[in-house]
Design an enzyme around this catalytic site. Sequence first.
Site, PDB file in Angstrom:
ATOM      1  N   CYS A  22      18.069  11.660  16.908  1.00  0.00           N
ATOM      2  CA  CYS A  22      16.619  11.501  17.056  1.00  0.00           C
ATOM      3  C   CYS A  22      16.176  12.139  18.362  1.00  0.00           C
ATOM      4  O   CYS A  22      16.950  12.223  19.326  1.00  0.00           O
ATOM      5  CB  CYS A  22      16.242  10.012  17.046  1.00  0.00           C
ATOM      6  SG  CYS A  22      14.453   9.712  16.981  1.00  0.00           S
ATOM      7  N   GLY A  76      17.370   7.926  12.249  1.00  0.00           N
ATOM      8  CA  GLY A  76      17.082   9.088  13.057  1.00  0.00           C
ATOM      9  C   GLY A  76      15.682   9.668  12.827  1.00  0.00           C
ATOM     10  O   GLY A  76      14.768   8.990  12.437  1.00  0.00           O
ATOM     11  N   ARG A 144       8.444   2.534  22.362  1.00  0.00           N
ATOM     12  CA  ARG A 144       8.577   3.843  21.710  1.00  0.00           C
ATOM     13  C   ARG A 144       8.465   4.927  22.780  1.00  0.00           C
ATOM     14  O   ARG A 144       7.377   5.399  23.103  1.00  0.00           O
ATOM     15  CB  ARG A 144       7.498   4.019  20.635  1.00  0.00           C
ATOM     16  CG  ARG A 144       7.772   3.188  19.392  1.00  0.00           C
ATOM     17  CD  ARG A 144       6.958   3.694  18.217  1.00  0.00           C
ATOM     18  NE  ARG A 144       7.239   2.991  16.989  1.00  0.00           N
ATOM     19  CZ  ARG A 144       8.228   3.288  16.138  1.00  0.00           C
ATOM     20  NH1 ARG A 144       9.039   4.283  16.403  1.00  0.00           N
ATOM     21  NH2 ARG A 144       8.397   2.587  15.040  1.00  0.00           N
ATOM     22  N   CYS A 267      11.741  -4.291  -1.686  1.00  0.00           N
ATOM     23  CA  CYS A 267      13.032  -4.989  -1.738  1.00  0.00           C
ATOM     24  C   CYS A 267      13.063  -6.217  -0.846  1.00  0.00           C
ATOM     25  O   CYS A 267      13.737  -7.199  -1.159  1.00  0.00           O
ATOM     26  CB  CYS A 267      14.164  -4.026  -1.383  1.00  0.00           C
ATOM     27  SG  CYS A 267      14.104  -3.355   0.295  1.00  0.00           S
ATOM     28  N   ASP A 289      20.062   0.589   3.760  1.00  0.00           N
ATOM     29  CA  ASP A 289      19.663   1.188   5.034  1.00  0.00           C
ATOM     30  C   ASP A 289      20.037   0.294   6.216  1.00  0.00           C
ATOM     31  O   ASP A 289      20.357   0.775   7.298  1.00  0.00           O
ATOM     32  CB  ASP A 289      18.148   1.423   4.987  1.00  0.00           C
ATOM     33  CG  ASP A 289      17.626   2.144   6.204  1.00  0.00           C
ATOM     34  OD1 ASP A 289      18.356   2.969   6.768  1.00  0.00           O
ATOM     35  OD2 ASP A 289      16.473   1.891   6.589  1.00  0.00           O
ATOM     36  N   CYS A 339       8.337 -14.974  -1.350  1.00  0.00           N
ATOM     37  CA  CYS A 339       9.221 -14.599  -0.248  1.00  0.00           C
ATOM     38  C   CYS A 339      10.625 -14.217  -0.709  1.00  0.00           C
ATOM     39  O   CYS A 339      11.193 -13.224  -0.255  1.00  0.00           O
ATOM     40  CB  CYS A 339       9.293 -15.767   0.734  1.00  0.00           C
ATOM     41  SG  CYS A 339      10.522 -15.602   2.033  1.00  0.00           S
TER      42      CYS A 339
END
Length: 433
Positions: A22, A76, A144, A267, A289, A339
């Site tokens: 990244c 990334g 960030r 999901c 992920d 939930c």
Amino acid sequence: MSNIPWARRGLHVIVKPVGATCNLRCEYCFYLDKASLYPEETAWRMTDQTLEVFVRQYLDAQPEGIDQIDFAFQGGEPTLAGLDFFHRLVELQQRHARPGLRIFNSLQTNGILLDDDWCRFLKERDFLVGLSLDGPPELHDKYRVDPSGKGTCSRVLETLRRLQRHEVEFNVLTCVNRHNADRPLDVYRFLRDRGVRFVQFIPIVEPADESTPDHPAVSPRSVRPRQFGQFLIGVFDEWFAHDVGRVFVRDFDHALAAWVGAGASLCVYAPECGRAVALEHNGDVYACDHFVDREHRLGNLNERPLAELANLAQQERFGRDKSAQLPKCCRDCGVLFACHGGCPKDRLTPAGDGESRLNYLCEGFKMFFEHVDAPMRAMAAEVRTGRPAAGVMQRLQASSTSPPTETAPRRNSPCPCGSGKKFKNCCMRRNAP
């Protein structure tokens, strides 16, 4: 739970074309340390050969009857793969797609590299862009940052305006952390007032180094459970009063679908997971992920077809464990239908009596879903009569006491959020993992 056999369910792949590399150093990034899985790697870019194998296998892995497929690229920072990589992607999709199949592409990015050439390509090829932005500068720039430690908000805002000028379809992904979670209205209004119409809120939950199974701990950056619930409630009340039908928030879209009885397209809130695998730059396939580690590596698609890897018994167990390992307090909870225990990665809190763990954010989820019950019933009533959910703004006192019993909308049905678009072109696409 779905009655569709595991191997016949749609498959989604989150592609990491440059792995964990990244151009920023966001302090809460959960993926940067995944580079340690490949200590000998120097190239960090998916080869054309692996890209073609993936495209072909991903298309082949879709069950019969699927008329749409989504390619999702993350990192990334996926734009480090270069614009030529994505031109090649589109060429391969066109070469290998069967007739009549609609292909959509999405790109989650920090936006730093998106110049006019990139934006022209994204517009021409109808990419959906997810842009990371955590609110106004004093909130965004806290975590960030670039490699020199400098905040990035001004550069991200330049990209946002560039996307708008080129009319690129985009949404904003906002990470909710301990620093910005106490200012929900500042965050939401900042985004809304800059023309953002689609927002995803992602809670930051990081297990701390000193965490143990009996005494879980999280990092100082992690949002607190009640803090997250109050953040969602604060945004919801502002949105419900002013922006229903104008701004779409992923958690609110999901809540409406749950109250209508449409089920989860995201999901995090689904009863089971496991149909959204992660693909690393070298062809390695992982269970999810958030579970890119040696324990959850399924194999490599250069050695074994993607369809076989996704349908391994270990992956099916991984997906079904989300429901099977719910503690009793979850199974008895009144908002379980909305939930479903949240994301398994956040199940950190002991539930007691030796049961499986409880989601760290449970208290916040429950606060939010209980808070929105009445307005969601009102909006669901609008949807059931064929009117847009935005009609509830003129019927704030409307309510429905009927439990949600409707079946899930079909891909070509009107979206339950009331946007007027087909489900497959609205929340089904936007809420893809």
